[in-house]
Motif scaffolding. Structure first.
Motif, short mmCIF file in Angstrom:
data_model
loop_
_atom_site.label_atom_id
_atom_site.label_comp_id
_atom_site.label_asym_id
_atom_site.label_seq_id
_atom_site.Cartn_x
_atom_site.Cartn_y
_atom_site.Cartn_z
N SER A 36 43.80 32.00 42.06
CA SER A 36 43.13 32.87 43.02
C SER A 36 41.88 33.44 42.37
N GLY A 37 40.98 33.92 43.21
CA GLY A 37 39.73 34.48 42.70
C GLY A 37 38.76 33.37 42.33
N GLY A 38 37.64 33.76 41.78
CA GLY A 38 36.64 32.78 41.40
C GLY A 38 35.76 33.30 40.30
N CYS A 43 35.16 36.04 35.41
CA CYS A 43 35.67 36.31 36.76
C CYS A 43 34.61 37.09 37.51
N THR A 44 34.20 36.59 38.67
CA THR A 44 33.19 37.28 39.47
C THR A 44 33.80 37.90 40.71
N ASP A 45 35.11 37.90 40.80
CA ASP A 45 35.81 38.40 41.97
C ASP A 45 36.32 39.82 41.70
N PRO A 46 35.91 40.81 42.50
CA PRO A 46 36.38 42.18 42.26
C PRO A 46 37.91 42.29 42.28
N ALA A 47 38.58 41.37 42.98
CA ALA A 47 40.04 41.41 43.04
C ALA A 47 40.68 40.73 41.84
N PHE A 67 51.50 29.41 30.41
CA PHE A 67 51.38 30.84 30.68
C PHE A 67 50.65 31.05 32.00
N ILE A 68 50.86 32.23 32.58
CA ILE A 68 50.10 32.61 33.77
C ILE A 68 49.34 33.88 33.41
N GLY A 69 48.07 33.93 33.78
CA GLY A 69 47.22 35.02 33.32
C GLY A 69 46.42 35.66 34.44
N GLU A 70 45.93 36.85 34.13
CA GLU A 70 45.16 37.61 35.10
C GLU A 70 43.90 38.12 34.41
N ILE A 71 42.74 37.86 35.00
CA ILE A 71 41.46 38.27 34.41
C ILE A 71 40.77 39.23 35.38
N PRO A 72 40.36 40.40 34.93
CA PRO A 72 39.63 41.29 35.82
C PRO A 72 38.15 40.87 35.91
N LEU A 73 37.41 41.49 36.76
CA LEU A 73 35.97 41.24 36.92
C LEU A 73 35.29 41.44 35.55
#
Ligand code: FES
Length: 360
Positions: free
Chosen positions: A306-308, A338-342, A282-288
């Protein structure tokens, strides 16, 4: 019991906003409470009288069988959890990374091999170019193997320069590829598939693959082998054993296929829809944010795209950045922040398993 559900007799009550873990006894019958009213969750105590609900019986197939019985009573896979609780109001709990307790958690630095070891064998690893081996057009190296404590899946990094790579094989294993950079083709046992960035590719047991890169920029590919393998077996000739019963092998990123899990999103890539029945990508997206600590019954590998942020276990944490790999053993309590605002994008492989939203 969290009496959060409606009270009418035709609607199940939410007993708990997460599942119940149980290790079962072979041949024993378990009577799962469907109405949510039992005081002996997750099992029936007769409280369903007067409602339309009846308990669901499950007979354990083996000793020690580990299951997650649904607690929210909304699952479509009753009596087991299917992750439905994540999208109920207030269910996807977050954690405060700045709480006094969390501030006291020490940060682990990476060792010389690029590995930051957390609790229970969980770790974050960055690719160390100097440790990669070479063969033909590729540089490659292990990211997760049995030597790291993995029991179910291995993960290898392969960086392919222009041209056709040597043939890679993992024997009678499912192999799940992910193209993290570059564009070209993946050839599976003689059949060639165009594959660009963020594509997932399934190589069936017994088949082999190679990377065709027509550009100057390298193609970067991660290969998960399930069950786990010690190393890649390289060859110069490609077998002609493509399994034509499963012609679809590549799944691309498609925002229309995203499903939500609280404030997070994921899209299944390689899974049972194209014939991968025991391993799922799966590919996922985590907000801040930082998820509340939780566990899974599957072993998982994650690649940060991407992000960190930070990976947390019981008493340690480590920084994660784009390009890093995370190894997560079964049942290890953890939380990814996730500590990245993006936001943070990542790709994961779970094995054995078919649903990355099941947690407890
Ligand atoms: S008490 Fe809930 S189904 Fe029996």
């Amino acid at each position: 019991m969290a009496e959060t559900g409606p009270q009418d007799a035709d609607t199940p009550q939410i007993a708990r906003l997460k599942p119940y873990f149980h290790a079962l006894e072979k041949g024993k019958s378990y009577f799962w409470c469907a109405c949510g009213r039992s005081k002996s969750q997750p099992f029936c105590d007769g409280s369903h009288r007067g409602t339309r609900f009846r308990p669901i019986t499950y007979v354990a197939k083996e000793d020690g069988e580990e299951v997650l019985f649904c607690g929210c009573k909304q699952s479509c896979d009753k009596p087991f959890c299917d992750g439905a609780h994540n999208n109920l109001p207030g269910a996807y709990a977050l954690d405060d990374p700045e709480s006094a307790e969390n501030r006291a958690v020490p940060t682990v630095a990476a060792d010389a091999s690029g590995k930051a070891l957390l609790d229970g064998g969980c770790y974050v690893r960055s690719i160390q170019d100097r440790l990669l081996k070479s063969r033909g057009t590729v540089k490659f190296g292990p990211m997760i193997t049995a030597a790291d404590g993995a029991k179910f899946q291995s993960l290898f990094y392969i960086e392919a320069a222009r041209g056709a790579s040597p043939v890679a094989a993992f024997g009678e294993r499912d192999v799940i590829l992910f193209v993290s950079a570059g564009k070209g083709a993946i050839e599976v046992s003689g059949r060639r598939f165009a594959a660009g960035e963020n594509a997932g590719v399934h190589v069936r047991p017994g088949e082999a693959f190679r990377i065709h890169n027509d550009a100057d920029a390298p193609m970067k590919v991660f290969a998960a082998a399930c069950p786990l393998a010690d190393d890649i077996a390289w060859a110069e000739t490609m077998p002609a054993n493509f399994d034509a019963a499963h012609p679809d092998r590549v799944v691309a990123l498609d925002p229309a296929m995203r499903v939500s899990m609280g404030a997070r999103f994921f899209q299944l890539l390689v899974d049972k829809r194209i014939g991968s029945t025991v391993v799922t990508q799966f590919i996922g997206e985590i907000p801040l944010s930082k998820a509340a600590p939780h566990r899974h019954l599957y072993e998982e590998s994650l690649l940060v795209l991407s992000g960190g942020g930070r990976m947390w276990t019981d008493g340690r944490k480590a920084a994660v950045a784009a390009g890093d790999v995370i190894f997560l053993p079964r049942k290890q309590i953890h939380s990814l922040e996730c500590t990245d605002p993006a936001g943070m994008m990542l790709v994961g492989v779970i094995y054995p398993g078919d649903n990355p939203s099941i947690n407890y």
